[in-house]
Enzyme design. Sequence first.
Site, short mmCIF file in Angstrom:
data_model
loop_
_atom_site.label_atom_id
_atom_site.label_comp_id
_atom_site.label_asym_id
_atom_site.label_seq_id
_atom_site.Cartn_x
_atom_site.Cartn_y
_atom_site.Cartn_z
N ASP A 8 28.85 29.49 -1.04
CA ASP A 8 29.55 29.51 0.25
C ASP A 8 28.55 29.74 1.39
O ASP A 8 27.72 30.65 1.33
CB ASP A 8 30.59 30.63 0.23
CG ASP A 8 31.51 30.57 1.43
OD1 ASP A 8 32.11 29.50 1.67
OD2 ASP A 8 31.63 31.58 2.13
N LYS A 33 29.13 35.05 -2.95
CA LYS A 33 27.96 34.17 -2.83
C LYS A 33 28.20 32.81 -3.48
O LYS A 33 27.33 31.94 -3.43
CB LYS A 33 26.74 34.81 -3.49
CG LYS A 33 26.25 36.05 -2.77
CD LYS A 33 24.94 36.56 -3.34
CE LYS A 33 23.78 36.08 -2.49
NZ LYS A 33 22.53 36.79 -2.79
N GLU A 34 29.34 32.65 -4.14
CA GLU A 34 29.59 31.36 -4.80
C GLU A 34 30.73 30.63 -4.10
O GLU A 34 30.54 30.05 -3.05
CB GLU A 34 29.80 31.59 -6.31
CG GLU A 34 28.53 32.24 -6.91
CD GLU A 34 28.56 32.38 -8.43
OE1 GLU A 34 29.25 31.62 -9.11
OE2 GLU A 34 27.83 33.26 -8.93
N MET A 35 31.97 30.75 -4.61
CA MET A 35 33.07 30.05 -3.95
C MET A 35 33.68 30.90 -2.83
O MET A 35 34.39 30.38 -1.96
CB MET A 35 34.10 29.61 -4.99
CG MET A 35 33.49 28.58 -5.97
SD MET A 35 34.45 28.33 -7.48
CE MET A 35 35.63 27.09 -6.93
#
Lengths: 329, 329
Positions: free
Chosen positions: A79, A121-123
């Site tokens: 993200d 930090k991902e989706m």
Amino acid sequence: MKYQALMLALSATIGSHWANAAEPIETIQPIKITEPEKVELGKMLYFEPRLSKSGFISCNSCHNLSTGGVDALPTSIGDRWQQGPINAPTVLNADFMLAQFWDGRAKDLQEQAGGPIANPKEMGFTHELAVTTVASMPAYRERFAKVYGADKIDINTITDAIAAFEKTLVTPNSPFDKYLTGDQQAISADAKAGYEIFKSRGCAVCHNGPAVGGTMYMKMGLIKPFHTNNPAEGRKAVTGKEADKMVFKVPTLRNIELTYPYFHDGSVWSLAEAVNTMSDVQLGQKFSTEETAQVVAFLKTLTGDQPQIVLPILPPSTAETPKPQPFAQ
Amino acid sequence: MKYQALMLALSATIGSHWANAAEPIETIQPIKITEPEKVELGKMLYFEPRLSKSGFISCNSCHNLSTGGVDALPTSIGDRWQQGPINAPTVLNADFMLAQFWDGRAKDLQEQAGGPIANPKEMGFTHELAVTTVASMPAYRERFAKVYGADKIDINTITDAIAAFEKTLVTPNSPFDKYLTGDQQAISADAKAGYEIFKSRGCAVCHNGPAVGGTMYMKMGLIKPFHTNNPAEGRKAVTGKEADKMVFKVPTLRNIELTYPYFHDGSVWSLAEAVNTMSDVQLGQKFSTEETAQVVAFLKTLTGDQPQIVLPILPPSTAETPKPQPFAQ
């Protein structure tokens, strides 16, 4: 030092052992889909960018089924283009792993699937918003009702469906599997020599089973330290034990030609370099140029039939669907 | 004011005109693929993230074939999460457009395809690196040789192949097309009433042809100003003429239920609001709540069969393939 002792003991006997016993690698069988509606639903969710805060990132963004189930980057893009902490492992044949993530912190694919959705930090989403999003669309409500019963859209069913899809992502019919099952012409003489090295020199101590890995945890840097800037601590992050520092799940070598760059830090792009590093830091051996080339030739025979995926068509958002937040704070 | 005069003159006669003539909307025919190898190659390139600097963004990232050929964001996410300047138009039925991009600055799909690859805010690559990347992989070299002849990998053949694939992305068999070809039951009474409003009140003056749009340029804010924070100037950016300020290509209404948010600034998420805004600023009319609902019912009949895409399997990079630069400066 217990790993090192174990390793040396195993290495010493391994050649003669496998010469007289079953092969360390098992073939991968084509999948038989027994719950096609659940798998289809899981496929939709796997490609669903609305499971991310931005509306832009889906499971397939980092585990791209066009490119070996990985993003082919050292570490992933999350993200707002945040840099991920570790190399994205392949989703192909992932169900053969004893646990999920490099440190094994998720016990299975279902538990894994919930991680990236809610990882900032991902989706960058939340499980609550993921559920609200999916439940906002009549087409999803119908499919969930059919597979799980009415009003059963929650993070458990969402991740169960994703896992059901992921379990179908196996890669049978590799040249090596054809060789294992009797087709002597399926792989080259170099690849056969490489496989013998792979068994006799100790690689197969850790890389074994149907996925040629994923059956155990092992220290990275067993004989010599593995130098990396990556701060990941491996199993220590799960167990809290100092002895588990730098102990990672042994990655699968299936489709390894497609899943560069290599190692948990994604630091190495060439298979030859990866083989040389592993023989050095894990086995305390130096392979000749020819030996390395032979092992690489063997590794390239592990690329199987890639899953044939018909891209799902996703239902349109409704007034109740949370709006994507690609740029908002 | 010339648009306004034209518009009012057309509006006054339009109902009676189409009552006695051909319908303003043409049906979409299923595509006949005459060059399957070129189309397959183009599909690979359409899904090829290595045509971007980061190795993460492909054509399909912003023109997602799971979601109506768009990213369903107000404006797109580009290299390093840069915010794009304008709403991504759908790739579906795009070949019916008189030109490409909102301002028509590319004459066709092939010319369009080269734009985002080299746009620093989009894929952030260069045409030279794109060519080097594709030419670095034997599997691509073979496919290009078959389709274009030996040593013919350049930006023209790359974009020609992508365009060939995109030309196949049509959406036939919508309920409205079935209605147009005689199936009176294919759409609801509300949708039929909506279509009559669409014709009689002036919408079809601009939204016509097979794509229900894309046949002309028109000023956005024809009767009343369209208020937006988006700085895009429309055709003026191409022609340099002040009269072309805020003149945009009329977008397709095919699959409009899937291609939210609406307008070149992506500011409106609901079809009802989009219809009301358009009737207001383009036609100087106020539709009743019922009329708006009927037009929306009609618009939803324009969703056709979405292209069924088997995800391509992309060849592995080689030592000659430029490394992705997702985070480097």
